[in-house]
Design an enzyme around this catalytic site. Structure first.
Site, PDB file in Angstrom:
ATOM      1  N   GLY A  36      41.549  44.706  39.407  1.00 40.06           N
ATOM      2  CA  GLY A  36      41.488  44.498  37.959  1.00 40.06           C
ATOM      3  C   GLY A  36      42.723  43.715  37.579  1.00 40.06           C
ATOM      4  N   GLU A  37      43.468  44.227  36.621  1.00 42.36           N
ATOM      5  CA  GLU A  37      44.725  43.576  36.233  1.00 42.36           C
ATOM      6  C   GLU A  37      45.802  44.674  36.204  1.00 42.36           C
ATOM      7  OE1 GLU A  37      46.091  40.572  35.825  1.00 42.36           O
ATOM      8  OE2 GLU A  37      47.851  41.768  35.311  1.00 42.36           O
ATOM      9  N   SER A  38      46.758  44.529  37.110  1.00 43.36           N
ATOM     10  CA  SER A  38      47.711  45.621  37.301  1.00 43.36           C
ATOM     11  C   SER A  38      48.540  45.916  36.061  1.00 43.36           C
ATOM     12  CB  SER A  38      48.625  45.310  38.491  1.00 43.36           C
ATOM     13  OG  SER A  38      49.289  44.080  38.298  1.00 43.36           O
ATOM     14  N   CYS A  84      43.778  45.325  45.776  1.00 42.31           N
ATOM     15  CA  CYS A  84      44.198  44.234  44.904  1.00 42.31           C
ATOM     16  C   CYS A  84      45.144  44.741  43.799  1.00 42.31           C
ATOM     17  CB  CYS A  84      42.973  43.514  44.365  1.00 42.31           C
ATOM     18  SG  CYS A  84      43.311  41.828  43.884  1.00 42.31           S
ATOM     19  N   GLU A  86      35.038  46.437  48.844  1.00 46.62           N
ATOM     20  CA  GLU A  86      33.870  46.963  48.097  1.00 46.62           C
ATOM     21  C   GLU A  86      32.887  45.839  47.749  1.00 46.62           C
ATOM     22  OE1 GLU A  86      36.781  46.414  46.918  1.00 46.62           O
ATOM     23  OE2 GLU A  86      36.636  45.580  44.893  1.00 46.62           O
ATOM     24  N   ILE A 129      40.661  37.756  45.455  1.00 48.82           N
ATOM     25  CA  ILE A 129      40.463  37.272  44.079  1.00 48.82           C
ATOM     26  C   ILE A 129      41.783  37.425  43.321  1.00 48.82           C
ATOM     27  CG2 ILE A 129      39.126  37.535  41.947  1.00 48.82           C
ATOM     28  CD1 ILE A 129      36.988  38.985  43.751  1.00 48.82           C
ATOM     29  N   ARG A 130      42.435  36.304  43.027  1.00 56.08           N
ATOM     30  CA  ARG A 130      43.763  36.334  42.383  1.00 56.08           C
ATOM     31  C   ARG A 130      44.629  37.443  43.012  1.00 56.08           C
ATOM     32  NH1 ARG A 130      40.183  35.682  38.508  1.00 56.08           N
ATOM     33  NH2 ARG A 130      40.272  37.824  37.780  1.00 56.08           N
ATOM     34  N   ARG A 143      52.359  39.236  42.890  1.00 53.72           N
ATOM     35  CA  ARG A 143      51.084  39.093  42.180  1.00 53.72           C
ATOM     36  C   ARG A 143      50.607  37.640  42.238  1.00 53.72           C
ATOM     37  NH1 ARG A 143      51.919  39.515  36.867  1.00 53.72           N
ATOM     38  NH2 ARG A 143      49.737  40.020  36.497  1.00 53.72           N
ATOM     39  N   HIS A 174      39.132  42.796  48.768  1.00 53.66           N
ATOM     40  CA  HIS A 174      38.139  43.679  48.123  1.00 53.66           C
ATOM     41  C   HIS A 174      36.998  44.064  49.065  1.00 53.66           C
ATOM     42  CE1 HIS A 174      39.385  43.137  43.852  1.00 53.66           C
ATOM     43  NE2 HIS A 174      39.868  41.999  44.302  1.00 53.66           N
TER      44      HIS A 174
HETATM   45  N1  GLN Z   1      46.053  39.407  39.621  1.00 51.63           N
HETATM   46  C1  GLN Z   1      45.721  40.757  39.374  1.00 51.63           C
HETATM   47  C2  GLN Z   1      46.949  41.604  39.024  1.00 51.63           C
HETATM   48  O1  GLN Z   1      48.026  41.186  38.902  1.00 51.63           O
HETATM   49  C3  GLN Z   1      44.987  41.366  40.534  1.00 51.63           C
HETATM   50  C4  GLN Z   1      43.625  40.731  40.713  1.00 51.63           C
HETATM   51  C5  GLN Z   1      42.562  41.659  41.234  1.00 51.63           C
HETATM   52  O2  GLN Z   1      42.729  42.876  41.267  1.00 51.63           O
HETATM   53  N2  GLN Z   1      41.446  41.107  41.603  1.00 51.63           N
HETATM   54  O3  GLN Z   1      46.842  42.751  38.848  1.00 51.63           O
END
Ligand code: GLN
Length: 214
Positions: free
Chosen positions: A62-64, A94, A191, A152-153, A123, A189
């Site tokens: 997600g987004e930390s 992630c 999952e 993914i990112r 990150r 990921h």
């Molecule tokens: N870039 C996201 C973060 O800083 C992580 C991306 C992801 O969980 N797919 O949290």
């Protein structure tokens, strides 16, 4: 077949682990499905009482920075830190890996992590031009079959202290999977693929801990 499985430890019954997926934000559903498929009872965790009821936890992607803020807003930060310190098995993917890292090389202002893994993560380590990619990674500790990893990112593991074991790295040396005691983290990921060796490894820890406590 009443009672079957509790002796062998393979079927439903006493040894079915109850695990949670931190459901503040991110790809919660995918993890719930994988864990269910692997024979666990998997539930979303949004509040302290739900955390109290699980024997292991997955922290999803997600987004930390958002997950960090929400965990504080929902009063989960300290309970999570306490459970981690007590040795509850946790698997972070992630953004979840970032949440478990002791250090973040490039946090947003005020961003905190739960910590537990003696690593420094970066990150969005793979640059904005390469938002996502997939590659095969050989991780001997997980067996011979290479792992098809989806990024993914994603964060990278820039460095690891003596307590942490890097399980997998890219050819350029950047770490992407790490383990320390009951904590497990991947930049990618699983999952989103059908290779659940990391989820299995996590559930093995949960089952072992449950058996030791029985
Ligand atoms: N870039 C996201 C973060 O800083 C992580 C991306 C992801 O969980 N797919 O949290």
């Amino acid at each position: 077949m009443a009672g079957s499985g509790s002796e062998s430890g393979t079927g439903p019954g006493a040894r079915t682990p109850k695990v949670g997926v931190l459901a503040l934000q991110g790809d919660v559903r995918e993890h719930l499905l994988v864990l269910g498929e692997l024979g666990a009872e998997a539930v979303p965790v949004r509040r302290e009482s739900e955390l109290d009821a699980v024997e292991g936890l997955v922290i999803p992607g997600g987004e930390s920075s958002v997950m960090d803020k929400l965990s504080r807003l929902f009063g989960l930060r300290e309970p999570l830190r306490r459970r981690i310190a007590e040795g509850m098995p946790v698997y972070g993917t992630c953004a979840g890996l970032i949440m478990l890292a002791d250090r973040v090389a490039n946090p947003i202002e005020g961003q905190q992590t739960l910590g537990g893994l003696d690593v420094t993560v970066r990150r969005n380590a793979f640059g904005s031009q390469v938002e996502s990619f997939e590659t095969e990674i050989v991780m001997p500790e997980l067996g011979e079959r290479p792992f098809h990893a989806v990024f993914i990112r994603a964060p990278s593991i820039e460095s690891a202290g003596p307590g942490a074991t890097v399980l997998g790295a890219l050819p350029d040396g950047r770490g992407v999977a790490v383990e320390q005691g009951n904590l497990l983290g991947t930049s990618f990921h699983p999952e989103m693929t059908d290779d659940y060796r990391f989820h299995e490894r996590f559930l093995e820890r949960v089952r072992a801990r449950k058996a030791a406590a029985a």
